[in-house]
Design a protein around this motif. Structure first.
Motif, PDB file in Angstrom:
ATOM      1  N   UNK A 149       0.823  -1.211   0.000  1.00 45.77           N
ATOM      2  CA  UNK A 149       0.000   0.000   0.000  1.00 45.77           C
ATOM      3  C   UNK A 149       0.855   1.257   0.000  1.00 45.77           C
ATOM      4  N   UNK A 150       1.918   1.281   0.793  1.00 43.65           N
ATOM      5  CA  UNK A 150       2.742   2.484   0.868  1.00 43.65           C
ATOM      6  C   UNK A 150       3.483   2.746  -0.429  1.00 43.65           C
ATOM      7  N   UNK A 151       3.937   1.698  -1.117  1.00 45.27           N
ATOM      8  CA  UNK A 151       4.573   1.890  -2.409  1.00 45.27           C
ATOM      9  C   UNK A 151       3.554   2.371  -3.434  1.00 45.27           C
ATOM     10  N   UNK A 152       2.356   1.788  -3.409  1.00 41.65           N
ATOM     11  CA  UNK A 152       1.307   2.223  -4.321  1.00 41.65           C
ATOM     12  C   UNK A 152       0.941   3.684  -4.124  1.00 41.65           C
ATOM     13  N   UNK A 153       0.987   4.143  -2.859  1.00 41.32           N
ATOM     14  CA  UNK A 153       0.653   5.533  -2.558  1.00 41.32           C
ATOM     15  C   UNK A 153       1.855   6.460  -2.652  1.00 41.32           C
ATOM     16  N   UNK A 154       3.046   5.910  -2.949  1.00 42.20           N
ATOM     17  CA  UNK A 154       4.244   6.729  -3.054  1.00 42.20           C
ATOM     18  C   UNK A 154       4.808   7.175  -1.717  1.00 42.20           C
ATOM     19  N   UNK A 155       4.468   6.489  -0.616  1.00 45.94           N
ATOM     20  CA  UNK A 155       4.965   6.844   0.722  1.00 45.94           C
ATOM     21  C   UNK A 155       6.265   6.083   1.013  1.00 45.94           C
ATOM     22  N   UNK A 156       7.305   6.442   0.291  1.00 46.37           N
ATOM     23  CA  UNK A 156       8.565   5.702   0.371  1.00 46.37           C
ATOM     24  C   UNK A 156       9.309   5.913   1.680  1.00 46.37           C
ATOM     25  N   UNK A 200      10.844   1.855   8.128  1.00 44.30           N
ATOM     26  CA  UNK A 200      10.189   1.702   9.431  1.00 44.30           C
ATOM     27  C   UNK A 200       9.236   0.507   9.438  1.00 44.30           C
ATOM     28  N   UNK A 201       8.572   0.279   8.322  1.00 44.14           N
ATOM     29  CA  UNK A 201       7.702  -0.903   8.223  1.00 44.14           C
ATOM     30  C   UNK A 201       8.529  -2.180   8.370  1.00 44.14           C
ATOM     31  N   UNK A 202       9.669  -2.229   7.686  1.00 46.17           N
ATOM     32  CA  UNK A 202      10.523  -3.416   7.735  1.00 46.17           C
ATOM     33  C   UNK A 202      11.069  -3.649   9.137  1.00 46.17           C
ATOM     34  N   UNK A 203      11.594  -2.595   9.766  1.00 50.10           N
ATOM     35  CA  UNK A 203      12.179  -2.744  11.099  1.00 50.10           C
ATOM     36  C   UNK A 203      11.124  -3.130  12.126  1.00 50.10           C
ATOM     37  N   UNK A 204       9.972  -2.472  12.081  1.00 44.42           N
ATOM     38  CA  UNK A 204       8.916  -2.749  13.054  1.00 44.42           C
ATOM     39  C   UNK A 204       8.405  -4.174  12.930  1.00 44.42           C
ATOM     40  N   UNK A 263      13.947   7.820  -1.281  1.00 44.98           N
ATOM     41  CA  UNK A 263      13.865   7.963   0.167  1.00 44.98           C
ATOM     42  C   UNK A 263      12.707   8.865   0.574  1.00 44.98           C
ATOM     43  N   UNK A 264      12.351   9.811  -0.324  1.00 49.15           N
ATOM     44  CA  UNK A 264      11.296  10.763  -0.015  1.00 49.15           C
ATOM     45  C   UNK A 264       9.981  10.342  -0.655  1.00 49.15           C
ATOM     46  N   UNK A 282       3.693   5.724  -8.093  1.00 51.41           N
ATOM     47  CA  UNK A 282       4.232   4.903  -9.182  1.00 51.41           C
ATOM     48  C   UNK A 282       3.160   3.986  -9.746  1.00 51.41           C
ATOM     49  N   UNK A 283       3.367   3.589 -10.972  1.00 48.38           N
ATOM     50  CA  UNK A 283       2.448   2.653 -11.612  1.00 48.38           C
ATOM     51  C   UNK A 283       2.439   1.337 -10.857  1.00 48.38           C
TER      52      UNK A 283
END
Length: 463
Positions: free
Chosen positions: A304-311, A316-320, A449-450, A457-458
């Protein structure tokens, strides 16, 4: 329940509370599913014939081997639906849902045909003892009749999970599971059906869970509403599902293949070792699914975050998710070992079975946290759209090394023990996690990173 109430905003706010909100119902669903499966072993262990526990328990690795390839497709359904949801692409969400349900029906029929026809031959390849192969064949054939509804439930749950809804799949599982336990007791105790009774109870409960998940999707708001009239295969969506799903499923198959090799080695120690391993494996399963729930949640969050461009949220998702999985494994794994004798005795109270089961539980449960973080990092990698790389790493690391261990050291007379067989698990977990972590660090560099909120992204999966 409204659609809004069952959704989670994964693209803003604190990650840990939202991750736990998504994971806990998913964790409970997985634990309950295992509990209801464990009920099969408990009922036959206390009310059926002498070899029933071994007959049912020894089929687990084979069932997983045959189903994991298609269940991998449900992982890709989660990735694609979450990605399209994050990007706001409602038409693609609709196509994904109906293509996914169609694929679940097709894959279920294929599994039913294979399981019913080839059950005895497959059990013989696993070196199943003659005294249990007849009962195992009966159980497997009845169990595989329920493959279509099993696939529908898993694909449907992936669709709901992609938008943060894990509560209703949990509710449906509770309903079906209670019916499963009640039917177990009726068929085995009252009608004396032995392993056929638990197999039939499981199959009936699968049909109930599939009915409930389809009824739920049929009542959803757009774009998540399912309609039988729209069933069909979209070539573009199918291609995307296969790109992610086949490698993910193949990884599950490879893991199951290594477990089949281990099960064959366990079978060589005789019926006592088989019963002890079956009981210990069932207990371990509760710890594993609790850790793995964070892997599945990470996959959805990443998508979802990649789809929304929240890079900016990806690290933090991975570490958590990795920290949560590790803590869960550390606490639950050691608690399971601490109370191991009491837990194993629920399945089989024979002292020699308990002693054998505790050998496996020490080697697996006390080091299970390493498996948890390994699975969690894989979930993050898949959520980023990469499917082939984690499959290759797992093939070479966890599975390849495990099989090499069994075919070399384990065959030496001084190492041909149950302890030396099961120690292959923690060794391969550590090696494989290290390799996955290196891969994740390289893959993360391919995303900015931002945040890129205005121009997401598509939503096409990468390899």
């Amino acid at each position: 329940m409204s659609r809004r109430k069952n959704e989670i905003d994964m693209c803003s706010g604190a990650i840990l509370p939202q991750l736990l909100r998504l994971t806990i119902p998913l964790l409970l669903s997985s634990v309950l599913q295992l509990f209801f499966n464990a009920a099969d072993l408990i009922v036959v262990g206390n009310f059926a014939s002498e070899y029933s526990v071994s007959a049912v328990g020894s089929t687990t690795a084979l069932v997983n081997l045959m189903t994991n390839l298609f269940l991998g497709l449900s992982v890709s359904v989660n990735v694609l639906t979450a990605r399209f949801t994050g990007a706001g692409n409602n038409s693609q969400v609709q196509k994904t849902i109906h293509t996914a349900i169609s694929l679940s029906i097709i894959s279920g029929f294929l599994l039913t045909a294979a399981g019913v026809v080839f059950a005895p031959q497959l059990l013989k390849l696993m070196n199943s003892p003659d005294e249990v192969i007849g009962l195992s064949s009966v159980y497997l054939r009845i169990y595989f009749v329920g493959m279509v509804p099993m696939m529908i439930y898993n694909f449907g749950s992936s669709i709901l999970r992609s938008k943060g809804d894990t509560k209703r799949p949990l509710l449906f599982l509770v309903i079906a599971g209670i019916i499963n336990v009640v039917l177990n007791l009726i068929f085995v105790i009252i009608f004396k059906m032995d392993v056929a009774g638990v197999g039939l109870a499981t199959t009936i409960s699968q049909f109930i869970s599939a009915f409930l998940i389809l009824k739920c999707l049929s009542g959803e708001d757009e774009p998540f509403r399912f309609s039988f009239r729209k069933l069909g295969i979209d070539s573009g969506i199918t291609s995307a599902i296969l790109k992610i799903g086949i490698p993910a499923g193949f990884q599950g198959v490879i893991f199951s293949l290594s477990n089949v090799v281990i099960q064959s080695s366990i079978n060589s120690f005789g019926e006592i070792a088989m019963a002890g391993s079956a009981a210990a494996s069932s207990i371990e399963g509760f710890v594993w699914v609790s850790m793995n729930a964070f892997s599945q949640s990470a996959l959805t969050f990443m998508s979802q975050n990649i789809g929304a461009g929240k890079f900016s949220r990806l690290n933090r998702v991975a570490l958590t998710s990795c920290m949560c999985a590790a803590m869960t494994g550390l606490i639950l794994g050691n608690l399971a070992y601490l109370f191991g004798p009491e837990l194993i005795s629920i399945y089989d109270s024979r002292p020699e079975v308990i002693e054998s089961g505790m050998i496996r539980m020490f080697m697996v449960c006390c080091f299970y946290c390493t498996c948890g973080i390994m699975d969690a990092i894989v979930g993050n990698i898949r959520g980023m759209g990469y499917a082939v790389t984690p499959t290759i790493v797992s093939l070479l690391g966890a599975c390849g090394l495990r099989i090499v261990w069994i075919l070399t050291f384990f065959r030496l007379p001084q190492f041909h023990t149950e302890s030396m067989l099961f120690i292959s698990y923690p060794i391969t977990w550590v090696v494989t996690f290290t390799a996955h972590l290196i891969c994740f660090s390289f893959m993360r560099k391919k995303y900015p990173k931002k945040d890129k909120v205005k121009e997401p992204i598509t939503p096409e999966p990468a390899l």
